[in-house]
Design a protein around this motif. Structure first.
Motif, PDB file in Angstrom:
ATOM      1  N   ALA A  15      66.190  -6.347 -12.416  1.00  0.00           N
ATOM      2  CA  ALA A  15      65.781  -5.189 -13.212  1.00  0.00           C
ATOM      3  C   ALA A  15      66.447  -5.234 -14.577  1.00  0.00           C
ATOM      4  N   ASN A  70      69.428   2.331 -21.272  1.00  0.00           N
ATOM      5  CA  ASN A  70      69.914   2.225 -19.887  1.00  0.00           C
ATOM      6  C   ASN A  70      70.137   0.790 -19.425  1.00  0.00           C
ATOM      7  N   ASP A 111      69.762   1.654 -12.565  1.00  0.00           N
ATOM      8  CA  ASP A 111      69.271   2.775 -11.776  1.00  0.00           C
ATOM      9  C   ASP A 111      70.208   3.969 -11.901  1.00  0.00           C
ATOM     10  N   THR A 112      69.676   5.139 -11.587  1.00  0.00           N
ATOM     11  CA  THR A 112      70.500   6.346 -11.511  1.00  0.00           C
ATOM     12  C   THR A 112      71.283   6.318 -10.208  1.00  0.00           C
ATOM     13  N   GLN A 157      73.369  -1.476 -10.060  1.00  0.00           N
ATOM     14  CA  GLN A 157      72.138  -2.217 -10.170  1.00  0.00           C
ATOM     15  C   GLN A 157      71.650  -2.600  -8.783  1.00  0.00           C
ATOM     16  N   GLU A 158      70.590  -1.944  -8.305  1.00  0.00           N
ATOM     17  CA  GLU A 158      70.061  -2.234  -7.000  1.00  0.00           C
ATOM     18  C   GLU A 158      69.299  -3.566  -7.007  1.00  0.00           C
ATOM     19  N   ASP A 159      68.566  -3.829  -8.081  1.00  0.00           N
ATOM     20  CA  ASP A 159      67.763  -5.038  -8.180  1.00  0.00           C
ATOM     21  C   ASP A 159      68.335  -5.901  -9.287  1.00  0.00           C
ATOM     22  N   ASN A 164      73.989  13.143 -10.575  1.00  0.00           N
ATOM     23  CA  ASN A 164      74.024  11.858 -11.238  1.00  0.00           C
ATOM     24  C   ASN A 164      75.482  11.512 -11.531  1.00  0.00           C
TER      25      ASN A 164
END
Length: 591
Positions: free
Chosen positions: A15, A560, A19-20, A10-12, A31
């Motif tokens: 969110a 997701n 994310d991929t 999770q980059e953010d 991936n």
């Protein structure tokens, strides 16, 4: 079973969807959810947020990865799934390989630098010999650097940890010309330490460090035909680490010599030592990678690199302030220098086709030199009076009749050569079912020369022995089957086939099952260290092979929003005779 931590994906934090995650665990961009390997991918941001500044701390956020701390970086190691190599030998290599921007590091100690400009770290569990070669029999860590940027950006990081740790890092990135971008970084860190050395009435903090260095990265795009990446870096580390703490009684006299309560176990934070254990590292490297676009959407990749690593070790071996009658002083000083050269070339097909593959060749060479000196002070009687406070009888170092100074110095030279050819292909039987197979042929050549004369008294030059200082030459005594000389040599070579077979099945759109068999390989070695004596220890440590069976699931649910990855494995290692350099355990447990 081991669930996958969504924190890395999770980059953010705000969110709602994951994310991929793109990894290169199979040397092509994929991936993470499509890769049939137990992989943890930790982003550079996750490292910063967790306060992870080196590989020593990575095990705190990556399951089944542990760090084994030695007295110096040269004697430390990484362990994956309980398998690793702890060896003092200059001619033995790790079981957990570390790869930095495509370059395989020769020795474990090279990996324990500050993590700078990291885009991500991929931790691959289980044997990875097909694509990554020898000495990845337990797995590997792949460190990928951040590249240049099309827009100018800067980053300043300052950190402080009580009571006395400071870190700073400055990074600049941006374009130089239309097709050339760069990233340059400098860093510094210092820490006073967490142990107090009370020797001589002082209160000196030890177990600290001072680290500094910098790196330069250049990315150049040659139109649509090719792209190149050049990286060079320099790193220095001056650590007064690691002072070994006495946490139990050593007897009334020695306890009194220390001058503090040393029976508190892990609560002891004092030492009384007349030599501070230190480690000094100097390392620099240069890496050049080129990726070329060929017809039929093939990609040719060439990676070459050079690394120089120098390690100086100063070690307190008796953990006391002075030599006593019946209790010797033991001090060590060693220097290791490694120069390594490597080149890899591989061809990858269009990854969107029904059948995909990559083939390649690999060459690797390292020169390793070590000089090691041990100095003792021993006495069976003394002309000094008994200490009325401690009851100890100190050796009189001015009395060269009753006090001996046994010492010896060894010089070792070890060369490794490795050649390999490899290939791996994946066939998509249907949209859901895939088979992957791979094989690698490896040739290893290891040779050494070890020189060490019998111990002598440093004051007279006459033969003398003491703790860790033997009277036997490196070539062994004639009576024991050696040649009686001060030189011992050895050479061994081995050819090996390792490989893998994998089946994948997409149970649903975002649920993938896989099962794999992989055969790992660790190359031959020698027990080359200070007290190495032929003929016994000059016999080669034969190769190690491992068979690993793994099954796993990679899945995402709720559009997701939830990711669950898990794997189970069983593995066994077949080690030949004379494995005294290795301290490995192989569990048959799920991770």
């Amino acid at each position: 079973m081991q669930p996958w931590s969504t924190a890395f994906a999770q980059e953010d934090a705000s969110a709602t969807q994951l994310d991929t995650i793109v990894v290169t665990a199979q040397k092509v961009s994929q991936n993470l959810q499509d890769v049939p390997i137990s992989v943890s991918s930790v982003s550079g941001d996750a490292l910063i947020n967790s306060g992870t500044s080196s590989l020593e701390q990575l095990g705190q956020i990556v399951p089944s990865l542990t760090f084994r701390k030695g007295t110096t970086s040269a004697n430390s190691a990484l362990v994956l799934r309980g398998v690793g190599t702890i060896s003092f030998s200059l001619a033995a290599e790790p079981s957990v390989s570390t790869v930095v921007d495509g370059i395989v590091l020769s020795r474990s100690g090279q990996a324990f630098t500050d993590l700078v400009d990291v885009e991500r770290i991929e931790v691959l569990r289980g044997p990875q010999g097909t694509l990554f070669g020898k000495n990845a029999s337990a797995g590997l860590l792949s460190i990928v650097s951040k590249g240049g940027t099309d827009d100018f950006e800067g980053d300043v990081q300052l950190g402080f940890n009580a009571p006395s740790e400071y870190r700073g890092r400055v990074s600049l990135a941006g374009p130089i010309t239309e097709n050339l971008t760069a990233r340059v970084t400098g860093f510094y860190g210092t820490y006073d330490g967490n142990i107090t050395n009370v020797f001589g009435g002082r209160d000196e903090r030890v177990n600290g460090y001072e680290h500094r260095g910098g790196r330069l990265l250049l990315d150049w795009k040659a139109a649509d035909f090719a792209k190149f990446r050049f990286i060079t870096d320099y790193y220095e580390a001056d650590d007064d680490c690691c002072a070994e703490v006495t946490g139990v009684s050593r007897g009334a006299v020695l306890d009194a010599e220390l001058g503090f309560d040393n029976t508190r176990g892990e609560d002891v934070r004092e030492v009384n030592q007349n030599l501070v254990t230190e480690t000094h590292d100097r390392q620099w490297s240069a890496t050049l990678q080129g990726d070329f676009n060929l017809p039929l959407d093939h990609t040719l990749t060439v990676v070459t690199g050079f690394r120089n690593w120098q390690n100086t070790e100063i070690r307190e071996g008796d953990f006391l302030p002075r030599a006593l009658v019946g209790t010797a002083e033991l001090h060590d000083q060693g220097f290791v220098e490694t120069d390594q050269y490597s080149a890899e070339i591989r061809l990858a097909s269009d990854q969107s086709q029904t059948f995909t593959y990559q083939v390649g060749g690999f060459w690797w060479h390292s020169d390793n030199q070590q000089q090691f000196t041990r100095r003792d002070i021993t006495c069976a009687t003394t002309t000094l009076p008994t200490d009325p406070v401690t009851g100890g009888q100190p050796c009189n170092v001015a009395d060269t009749v009753n006090t001996l100074f046994p010492t010896a110095t060894s010089n070792s030279d070890v060369n490794f050569n490795n050649f390999a050819f490899f290939g791996q292909g994946t066939y998509n039987v249907t949209e859901r079912l895939r088979f992957t197979g791979g094989v690698r042929w490896t040739r290893d050549i290891v040779e050494f020369t070890h020189i060490r004369a019998p111990g002598v008294n440093a004051t007279t030059g006459l033969p003398a022995t003491g703790p860790g200082v033997s009277g036997s030459p490196a070539g062994g005594t004639i009576a024991a089957g050696g040649n009686g000389t001060n030189t011992s040599t050895g050479r061994t070579s081995n050819n090996n086939f390792s490989g893998k077979a994998v089946v994948q099945f997409d149970l649903f759109e975002d649920v993938m099952l896989y099962a794999s068999y992989t055969r790992g390989y660790k190359g031959p070695a020698f027990n080359v260290f200070f007290n190495h004596t032929a003929p016994t220890n000059s016999l080669p440590i034969n190769k190690e092979t491992s068979n690993s069976y793994e099954g796993g699931i990679k899945s995402r649910f709720f559009d997701n929003r939830l990711q669950v990855n898990a794997s189970g494995f069983t593995s066994n290692t077949m080690a030949s005779r004379r494995t005294t350099s290795f301290c490995s355990t192989v569990p048959s447990l799920p991770t």
